[in-house]
Design a protein around this motif. Structure first.
Motif, PDB file in Angstrom:
ATOM      1  N   VAL A  43       0.813  -1.254   0.140  1.00 29.76           N
ATOM      2  CA  VAL A  43      -0.020  -0.077  -0.062  1.00 29.76           C
ATOM      3  C   VAL A  43       0.805   1.319   0.156  1.00 29.76           C
ATOM      4  O   VAL A  43       1.780   1.439   0.883  1.00 29.76           O
ATOM      5  CB  VAL A  43      -0.860  -0.050   1.228  1.00 29.76           C
ATOM      6  N   PRO A  44       0.755   1.945  -1.120  1.00 33.80           N
ATOM      7  CA  PRO A  44       1.559   3.215  -1.179  1.00 33.80           C
ATOM      8  C   PRO A  44       1.271   4.380  -0.489  1.00 33.80           C
ATOM      9  O   PRO A  44      -0.013   4.439  -0.130  1.00 33.80           O
ATOM     10  CB  PRO A  44       1.773   3.432  -2.668  1.00 33.80           C
ATOM     11  N   LEU A  45       1.953   5.263   0.088  1.00 35.03           N
ATOM     12  CA  LEU A  45       1.556   6.614   0.496  1.00 35.03           C
ATOM     13  C   LEU A  45       0.917   7.421  -0.633  1.00 35.03           C
ATOM     14  O   LEU A  45       1.417   7.538  -1.621  1.00 35.03           O
ATOM     15  CB  LEU A  45       2.609   7.464   1.079  1.00 35.03           C
ATOM     16  N   SER A  46      -0.367   8.332  -0.399  1.00 36.65           N
ATOM     17  CA  SER A  46      -0.944   8.901  -1.572  1.00 36.65           C
ATOM     18  C   SER A  46      -1.705  10.065  -0.918  1.00 36.65           C
ATOM     19  O   SER A  46      -1.983  10.000   0.390  1.00 36.65           O
ATOM     20  CB  SER A  46      -1.606   8.083  -2.492  1.00 36.65           C
ATOM     21  N   LEU A  47      -2.135  10.900  -1.584  1.00 33.18           N
ATOM     22  CA  LEU A  47      -3.025  12.089  -1.115  1.00 33.18           C
ATOM     23  C   LEU A  47      -4.305  11.796  -1.713  1.00 33.18           C
ATOM     24  O   LEU A  47      -5.157  12.684  -1.613  1.00 33.18           O
ATOM     25  CB  LEU A  47      -2.428  13.629  -1.655  1.00 33.18           C
ATOM     26  N   THR A  48      -4.825  10.593  -1.945  1.00 30.01           N
ATOM     27  CA  THR A  48      -6.157  10.328  -2.385  1.00 30.01           C
ATOM     28  C   THR A  48      -7.177  10.555  -1.379  1.00 30.01           C
ATOM     29  O   THR A  48      -8.163  11.122  -1.554  1.00 30.01           O
ATOM     30  CB  THR A  48      -6.135   8.721  -2.970  1.00 30.01           C
TER      31      THR A  48
END
Length: 187
Positions: A43-48
């Motif tokens: 699971v990546p870091l994102s701003l979603t």
């Protein structure tokens, strides 16, 4: 904020609302692919989720949930709108698919709290926390099933590393969201 912006009855406002929905969906689709992989997690870091928080503030519960569903449909048909510029049904069926589907519940829960407790920042924050909790549950359960590991092991790699960043996103959204909504309503 008892009513969505979509409740404005005349034709001019309906057209304006469709433009804002399209714009917010486009912003989610532009921001979401930018992500940072974490070595210990699929699971990546994102701003979603941050963009979903903002979208709920700007549009309200129904229109924001529609934006999230539209975002998921665009990704499912293959547009590279998911993390790391990926798309397709395989992404929804992959390890992060539960988190992606959980975004719908995030928008609905946050939107409900904002609608029911209009103007109450603490209630909005609680709505974001509860929405993220449901998103985490969906995502973690799906991740555990995908990786063939326990829920607890999946929680350790799919949620715990993200809690500080998500807390910061919630605070930022609670500050910026009402201001952005006021700006959009005054356009």
């Amino acid at each position: 904020m008892k009513n969505d912006v979509t409740s404005i009855p005349d034709h001019k406002h309906q057209t304006r609302q469709l433009v804002i929905i399209s714009l917010m969906t486009a912003i989610i689709c532009i921001i979401a692919p930018f992500s940072v992989p974490i070595p210990m997690s699929p699971v990546p870091l994102s701003l979603t989720n941050f963009m979903i928080f903002i979208t709920v503030y700007v549009l309200g519960i129904r229109s924001a949930a529609f934006c999230v569903i539209l975002y998921l449909i665009l990704g499912a048909v293959g547009l590279p709108v998911f993390s790391s510029f990926s798309g397709g049904l395989g992404k929804l069926a992959g390890p992060t698919g539960g988190y992606l589907i959980g975004f719908i519940f995030l928008a609905l829960i946050q939107g409900l709290f904002i609608r029911l407790f209009s103007g109450n920042t603490y209630a909005a924050i609680l709505g974001m926390i509860l929405g993220m909790t449901v998103c985490y549950i969906f995502g973690t359960a799906w991740l555990a099933w995908q990786l063939g590991q326990s829920f607890t092991a999946s929680l350790a790699i799919g949620v715990l590393p993200y809690l500080p960043g998500d807390a910061a996103k919630i605070i930022a959204a609670a500050i910026a969201g009402p201001k952005l909504r006021a700006m959009v309503l005054n356009i």
